[in-house]
Design an enzyme around this catalytic site. Structure first.
Site, PDB file in Angstrom:
ATOM      1  N   HIS A 127       0.951  -1.248   0.040  1.00  0.00           N
ATOM      2  CA  HIS A 127       0.103  -0.052  -0.164  1.00  0.00           C
ATOM      3  C   HIS A 127       1.024   1.265   0.059  1.00  0.00           C
ATOM      4  O   HIS A 127       1.575   1.339   1.001  1.00  0.00           O
ATOM      5  CB  HIS A 127      -0.985   0.092   1.288  1.00  0.00           C
ATOM      6  CG  HIS A 127      -1.906  -1.145   1.120  1.00  0.00           C
ATOM      7  ND1 HIS A 127      -2.381  -1.915   1.934  1.00  0.00           N
ATOM      8  CD2 HIS A 127      -2.796  -1.551   0.065  1.00  0.00           C
ATOM      9  CE1 HIS A 127      -3.314  -2.849   1.622  1.00  0.00           C
ATOM     10  NE2 HIS A 127      -3.656  -2.401   0.519  1.00  0.00           N
TER      11      HIS A 127
ATOM     12  N   GLU B 155       1.839   3.724   3.150  1.00  0.00           N
ATOM     13  CA  GLU B 155       2.363   3.212   4.251  1.00  0.00           C
ATOM     14  C   GLU B 155       3.747   2.904   4.318  1.00  0.00           C
ATOM     15  O   GLU B 155       4.529   2.158   4.259  1.00  0.00           O
ATOM     16  CB  GLU B 155       1.725   1.630   4.435  1.00  0.00           C
ATOM     17  CG  GLU B 155       0.154   1.774   4.444  1.00  0.00           C
ATOM     18  CD  GLU B 155      -0.569   0.300   4.343  1.00  0.00           C
ATOM     19  OE1 GLU B 155      -0.045  -0.794   4.414  1.00  0.00           O
ATOM     20  OE2 GLU B 155      -1.958   0.348   4.398  1.00  0.00           O
TER      21      GLU B 155
ATOM     22  N   HIS C 182       2.488  -3.733   6.956  1.00  0.00           N
ATOM     23  CA  HIS C 182       1.467  -2.790   6.677  1.00  0.00           C
ATOM     24  C   HIS C 182       1.452  -1.841   7.770  1.00  0.00           C
ATOM     25  O   HIS C 182       2.146  -1.717   8.876  1.00  0.00           O
ATOM     26  CB  HIS C 182      -0.005  -3.232   6.438  1.00  0.00           C
ATOM     27  CG  HIS C 182      -0.174  -4.100   5.264  1.00  0.00           C
ATOM     28  ND1 HIS C 182      -1.036  -3.568   4.028  1.00  0.00           N
ATOM     29  CD2 HIS C 182       0.568  -5.511   4.663  1.00  0.00           C
ATOM     30  CE1 HIS C 182      -0.873  -4.473   3.081  1.00  0.00           C
ATOM     31  NE2 HIS C 182      -0.139  -5.561   3.655  1.00  0.00           N
TER      32      HIS C 182
ATOM     33  N   GLU D 190       0.623  -5.175  10.860  1.00  0.00           N
ATOM     34  CA  GLU D 190       0.064  -3.892  10.942  1.00  0.00           C
ATOM     35  C   GLU D 190       0.887  -2.967  11.856  1.00  0.00           C
ATOM     36  O   GLU D 190       0.800  -3.020  13.257  1.00  0.00           O
ATOM     37  CB  GLU D 190      -1.525  -3.762  11.167  1.00  0.00           C
ATOM     38  CG  GLU D 190      -2.203  -4.352  10.191  1.00  0.00           C
ATOM     39  CD  GLU D 190      -2.710  -3.448   8.835  1.00  0.00           C
ATOM     40  OE1 GLU D 190      -2.004  -2.317   8.612  1.00  0.00           O
ATOM     41  OE2 GLU D 190      -3.384  -4.116   8.046  1.00  0.00           O
TER      42      GLU D 190
HETATM   43  O1  0X9 Z   1      -6.730  -4.295   4.252  1.00  0.00           O
HETATM   44  C1  0X9 Z   1      -5.837  -4.817   4.192  1.00  0.00           C
HETATM   45  O2  0X9 Z   1      -5.159  -4.851   3.258  1.00  0.00           O
HETATM   46  C2  0X9 Z   1      -4.772  -4.579   5.447  1.00  0.00           C
HETATM   47  N1  0X9 Z   1      -4.855  -3.400   6.244  1.00  0.00           N
HETATM   48  S1  0X9 Z   1      -4.436  -2.179   5.696  1.00  0.00           S
HETATM   49  O3  0X9 Z   1      -5.092  -1.007   6.493  1.00  0.00           O
HETATM   50  N2  0X9 Z   1      -2.922  -2.032   5.831  1.00  0.00           N
HETATM   51  O4  0X9 Z   1      -4.975  -1.757   4.446  1.00  0.00           O
HETATM   52  C3  0X9 Z   1      -4.924  -5.899   6.089  1.00  0.00           C
HETATM   53  C4  0X9 Z   1      -4.778  -7.199   5.565  1.00  0.00           C
HETATM   54  C5  0X9 Z   1      -5.284  -8.462   6.268  1.00  0.00           C
HETATM   55  N3  0X9 Z   1      -5.671  -9.434   5.342  1.00  0.00           N
HETATM   56  C6  0X9 Z   1      -5.425 -10.508   5.341  1.00  0.00           C
HETATM   57  N4  0X9 Z   1      -3.998 -10.675   5.967  1.00  0.00           N
HETATM   58  N5  0X9 Z   1      -6.050 -11.528   4.804  1.00  0.00           N
HETATM   59 ZN    ZN Z   2      -1.844  -1.797   3.939  1.00  0.00          ZN
END
Ligand code: 0X9
Ligand code: ZN
EC number: 3.4.17.18
Length: 434
Positions: free
Chosen positions: A183, A186, A312, A385
């Site tokens: 992303h 980030e 992330h 995260e």
């Molecule tokens: O939504 C996302 O892609 C991630 N959160 S963010 O706020 N950085 O965009 C979380 C992804 C987690 N999902 C899996 N690991 N399946």
């Molecule tokens: Zn992300």
């Protein structure tokens, strides 16, 4: 003079501008006949009482940009066409700010294309793409025989997707992959990958833990999976809050992976959405490049990469698969696999204070990197995260003072993953065959 306008906190803005939209009927009740109906603008919203994962999935599935989510509330950026769906949840909504209030610039006024600009004041220690490139080249040049820089191909706009390989271990040793910045906004994650590079190169021979791991593991680091989006995010000198890649209207790379792509209401089919999944699995150039690289690590019929962290920001969480289903187990993910994911995720969380949970406990995501890494290759794949724990869009932009502290915070977790990479199920006392 600083080109950067400091952003107010979401909370402060919320106190100033809060407009209760709690009742679905608020715009049509008796009182509204006496005055012009209040417009409910697109922007950043607090959604309260998000106490079930089904409700959180319902919100995420609108295609809104979810900034934070927990049992009590979610913070989301909603476009005008998503507001009806948001109100339909029946949850209390509080308008916090217009999206632009956080960035001080209309994206459409800014130039497109691969211009390279340094970060604004307060952010000088973050590495833009040119600085990332020279930092990686320097690390490789300074550590011949230890670190090797290569590219797994280029992005949509032609930037290198850098790969640093660090090892003094025998060929065939367990490999661990670290990926950062799927992303764009980030930016702290790019610094996290750079820290891994620097620690396992500079520390070799002097830090005993580092030396032991480098002597027995092959460390692979891709510091920016989405360099085009990252440059676009800061190219004007103000941040745009950009998440996706730069292919067409942009694809959310972490909804574009090829396991159960688009299956389950965990991504959007709308190209304008921040969670747009793309036209097909691996329609994004960058996910193709990483997919092909990971596939190339199948040697003699065996995947050499055993473990992976995808960094992330933000929320201070450690997440594991599957994201596409609420079930703890699923095709290819046994109860023992799930127990190993949970045990190692929990142990890593004890070192950094993050909250460990299966990804779908937050809300459903489909097409994520973790699900594909596990389902396609049996790689123990986690999402971290990072800092901060909460915030609004400003949560993506902590000033550079925090880089050292918040990347070092993950040193022990990184070392723990590396140390289990010979056999992750060892963490629950299971073995891995001969
Ligand atoms: O939504 C996302 O892609 C991630 N959160 S963010 O706020 N950085 O965009 C979380 C992804 C987690 N999902 C899996 N690991 N399946
Ligand atoms: Zn992300």
């Amino acid at each position: 003079m600083s080109r950067f306008r400091r952003v107010p906190t979401a909370l402060a803005v919320g106190i100033c501008l809060a407009v209760s939209l709690a009742s679905p009927a608020a715009g049509t009740d008796q009182r509204s006949t006496n005055h012009v109906e209040q417009a409910t603008p697109a922007g950043v919203y607090l959604v309260e009482d998000t106490d079930t994962r089904a409700l959180r999935t319902q919100v995420a599935n609108l295609g809104v940009d979810v900034l934070t989510a927990d049992d009590t509330s979610m913070t989301v950026v909603a476009a005008a066409e998503q507001l009806t769906g948001l109100r339909a949840t029946g949850r209390p909504l509080t308008f916090l700010a217009e999206r632009e209030a956080y960035f001080g610039g209309a994206p459409e006024e800014a130039p497109d294309g691969p211009s390279i600009n340094a970060f604004p004041n307060g952010y000088q220690d973050y590495h833009d793409f040119a600085e990332l490139t020279s930092a990686l080249q320097r690390a490789a040049d300074d550590h011949p025989g230890l670190a090797a820089l290569s590219t797994i191909g280029t992005s949509v706009e032609g930037r290198n997707l850098w790969l640093m390989s660090i090892t003094r271990a025998p060929a065939g040793s367990p490999e661990v992959l670290f990926t950062c910045q799927q992303h764009a906004r980030e930016h702290l994650t790019r610094e996290m990958c750079l820290r891994i590079v620097n620690r396992f190169t500079d520390g070799y021979g002097s830090d005993p833990a580092v030396t032991r791991l480098v002597d027995s593991r092959i460390i692979r680091v891709i510091p920016s999976v989405n360099p085009d989006g990252a440059e676009y995010d800061h190219a004007t000198g103000s941040f745009r809050g950009w998440r996706k890649n730069r292919q067409g209207q942009g694809t959310d790379l972490n909804r574009n992976w090829g396991h159960q792509w688009g299956c389950c209401g965990g991504s959007s089919s709308s190209p304008s959405s921040d969670t747009y999944r793309g036209t097909g699995a691996f329609s994004a150039i960058e996910t193709q490049r990483v997919r092909n690289y990971v596939a190339s690590r199948v040697v003699g019929g065996e995947q050499r990469i055993t473990a992976h962290i995808d960094f992330h920001t933000y929320s201070e969480l450690i997440l594991w698969p599957y994201g596409y289903t609420y079930s703890d187990t699923g095709p290819g993910l046994s109860a023992q696999d799930a127990a190993a994911f949970r045990a190692l995720g929990t142990q890593m969380a004890q070192t950094n204070g993050y909250t460990p949970q299966q990804s779908s406990d937050l809300y459903i995501t489909d097409g994520s990197i973790n699900d594909w890494m596990w389902a396609a290759h049996g790689i123990y794949s986690y999402t971290f995260e990072m800092y901060p724990r909460s915030g609004g869009l400003n949560g993506f932009y902590p000033i550079d003072d925090v880089i050292g502290r918040e990347t070092a915070r993950n040193d022990a977790a990184v070392d723990l993953l590396l140390s289990y990479a010979d056999c992750v199920p060892r963490v629950i006392g299971a073995s891995c065959g001969v």
